[in-house]
Design a protein around this motif. Structure first.
Motif, PDB file in Angstrom:
ATOM      1  N   THR A  53       2.552   6.107  -5.575  1.00 53.57           N
ATOM      2  CA  THR A  53       3.888   5.593  -5.587  1.00 53.57           C
ATOM      3  C   THR A  53       4.840   6.446  -4.754  1.00 53.57           C
ATOM      4  OG1 THR A  53       4.978   6.199  -7.558  1.00 53.57           O
ATOM      5  CG2 THR A  53       3.776   4.301  -7.599  1.00 53.57           C
ATOM      6  N   GLU A  57       3.176   6.999   2.785  1.00 52.56           N
ATOM      7  CA  GLU A  57       2.410   5.740   3.299  1.00 52.56           C
ATOM      8  C   GLU A  57       2.535   4.191   2.507  1.00 52.56           C
ATOM      9  OE1 GLU A  57      -0.593   9.074   4.416  1.00 52.56           O
ATOM     10  OE2 GLU A  57       0.733   8.454   2.816  1.00 52.56           O
ATOM     11  N   TYR A  58       2.820   4.875   1.170  1.00 54.15           N
ATOM     12  CA  TYR A  58       3.041   3.653   0.308  1.00 54.15           C
ATOM     13  C   TYR A  58       4.321   3.123  -0.076  1.00 54.15           C
ATOM     14  CZ  TYR A  58       1.340   1.038  -3.914  1.00 54.15           C
ATOM     15  OH  TYR A  58       0.994   0.069  -4.819  1.00 54.15           O
ATOM     16  N   TYR A  59       4.271   1.956   0.947  1.00 49.42           N
ATOM     17  CA  TYR A  59       5.902   1.659   0.876  1.00 49.42           C
ATOM     18  C   TYR A  59       6.245   0.580  -0.502  1.00 49.42           C
ATOM     19  CZ  TYR A  59       3.135  -2.706   1.429  1.00 49.42           C
ATOM     20  OH  TYR A  59       2.005  -3.561   1.416  1.00 49.42           O
ATOM     21  N   ASP A 197       4.588  -8.277  -3.055  1.00 47.87           N
ATOM     22  CA  ASP A 197       4.155  -7.813  -1.839  1.00 47.87           C
ATOM     23  C   ASP A 197       4.131  -8.833  -0.680  1.00 47.87           C
ATOM     24  OD1 ASP A 197       3.802  -5.708   0.014  1.00 47.87           O
ATOM     25  OD2 ASP A 197       1.891  -5.039  -0.723  1.00 47.87           O
ATOM     26  N   ALA A 208      -1.242   2.477   3.809  1.00 47.72           N
ATOM     27  CA  ALA A 208      -0.863   2.402   2.525  1.00 47.72           C
ATOM     28  C   ALA A 208      -1.951   2.722   1.380  1.00 47.72           C
ATOM     29  CB  ALA A 208      -0.112   1.050   1.991  1.00 47.72           C
ATOM     30  N   TYR A 209      -3.252   2.258   1.617  1.00 46.92           N
ATOM     31  CA  TYR A 209      -4.414   2.411   0.787  1.00 46.92           C
ATOM     32  C   TYR A 209      -5.231   3.362   1.254  1.00 46.92           C
ATOM     33  CZ  TYR A 209      -2.370  -1.844  -1.480  1.00 46.92           C
ATOM     34  OH  TYR A 209      -1.567  -2.669  -1.936  1.00 46.92           O
ATOM     35  N   ASP A 211      -4.350   6.774   2.222  1.00 49.20           N
ATOM     36  CA  ASP A 211      -3.330   7.687   2.516  1.00 49.20           C
ATOM     37  C   ASP A 211      -4.174   9.090   2.868  1.00 49.20           C
ATOM     38  OD1 ASP A 211      -3.295   9.926  -0.138  1.00 49.20           O
ATOM     39  OD2 ASP A 211      -3.864   7.685  -0.689  1.00 49.20           O
ATOM     40  N   TYR A 314       9.093  -6.289   3.940  1.00 51.61           N
ATOM     41  CA  TYR A 314       7.891  -5.786   3.420  1.00 51.61           C
ATOM     42  C   TYR A 314       7.467  -6.309   2.159  1.00 51.61           C
ATOM     43  CZ  TYR A 314       6.734  -2.467   7.293  1.00 51.61           C
ATOM     44  OH  TYR A 314       6.627  -1.950   8.573  1.00 51.61           O
TER      45      TYR A 314
END
Length: 331
Positions: A53, A57-59, A197, A208-209, A211, A314
């Motif tokens: 989190t 990259e993980y928005y 999301d 995001a998935y 990284d 997003y």
């Protein structure tokens, strides 16, 4: 799984282990192979997810918290005074704290999670920080029916809080069944606050998935570590690889663990065969439009109230009300 209220810790743990073994063996003997995503979250998995989190990259977490912070006062106008706030899949109370600070006088906060130890720890912290708030955790599988504590049942209103876009981990028909079940638990007139999301450019999702630091890969592979530790598994982690792909047709990210060679693995005394390239499907994360989630919720009796998004659109916080006549919705 709902923990048995009168079981000893050893009995409860034994029951959990038995369900875990049954679910894993059923999934590994299926075609294609799969394991329920809820088993990611042992202690190591929870810590790895916390690291995810914070990744650049993980928005989702960053966007959701920004929406809650920017609009907490507006969101909390929907919460009647004296209401019970019920958080489904509580985990960390980071997001709930934002609402607790902004909400009117609540009768009780009820965090619900399958991991009893974790929510008890979090509850102790909240009691210290919010001394006038009654905090009553419930150890239960929030995807199943469970009973609310008396304080919540007796409250003039109940508000469900379901952040993190966990709704996206369900198949759409499962999501509808879940929302229907939540309505039965909270009752007519309830408010539901959901983090969702949204559909967005594929490159944002893939990053995001997948990284650069490989934390998501470690999180995925930790599932095999857990099976080795708790079910006597013989998975060689170097023989499996994390894959995360975007399925455009279904608007979902799929996470898999791919076997890099032909091999046999033992789990709970059973031998499981893997072909080279064969995968274990470990998670789906569906992405919704505001309209598609609204349609899903309407189908089981929830009426839309208001939506907030981040500036990039997003992520969204969507709110719904269960009208009294909605009590006759589909079973």
């Amino acid at each position: 799984m709902v923990a048995l209220a009168h079981s000893s810790p050893s009995q409860s743990q034994s029951a959990e282990d038995s369900v875990f073994a049954a679910d894993v063996l059923r999934g590994l003997n299926a075609t294609p192979k799969r394991i329920p995503a809820k088993y990611f979250y042992d202690d190591a998995g929870s810590l790895l997810f916390d690291r995810i989190t914070d990744l650049p990259e993980y928005y989702p977490t960053r966007c959701e918290i920004s929406i809650l912070q920017a609009h907490a006062a507006e969101i909390c106008k929907l919460i009647p005074e004296g209401a019970a706030l019920v958080e489904l899949g509580a985990g960390s109370n980071k997001k709930a704290r934002i609402l607790l600070k902004a909400a009117p006088a609540l009768s009780v906060y009820v965090p619900v999670d399958i991991c009893g130890e974790m929510i008890e720890r979090e509850a102790a912290e909240l009691r210290h920080d919010f001394p006038e708030l009654k905090v009553t955790p419930v150890t239960a599988d929030f995807t199943k029916e469970f009973e609310l504590p008396k304080e919540a049942r007796d409250a003039p209103a109940r508000v469900g809080f379901f952040p993190g876009s966990t709704i996206g981990n369900f198949e759409p028909h499962e999501a509808a069944a879940f929302l229907n079940n939540v309505g039965k638990i909270l009752g007519p007139g309830a408010i539901l606050i959901i983090g969702v999301d949204l559909i967005k450019p594929t490159e944002v999702l893939k990053a995001a998935y997948n990284d650069k630091q490989g934390v998501t890969a470690k999180f995925n592979l930790n599932l095999l570590k857990r099976i080795n530790r708790e079910l006597g598994g013989t998975f060689n982690l170097d023989s499996f690889e994390h894959h995360a792909i975007y399925n455009r047709e279904r608007n979902r990210i799929e996470m898999h663990l791919a076997s890099l060679r032909r091999q046999k693995v033992k789990v709970a005394g059973e031998t499981i065969d893997f072909r080279a390239g064969e995968t274990i499907h470990t998670e789906n994360s569906y992405k919704y439009s505001i309209e598609s989630l609204t349609a899903l919720a309407r189908g089981v009796g929830w009426s839309p109230v208001k939506v907030w998004t981040d500036t990039d659109k997003y992520f969204s916080i969507q709110t719904f009300r269960l009208e009294p006549e909605g009590d006759d919705r589909k079973a």
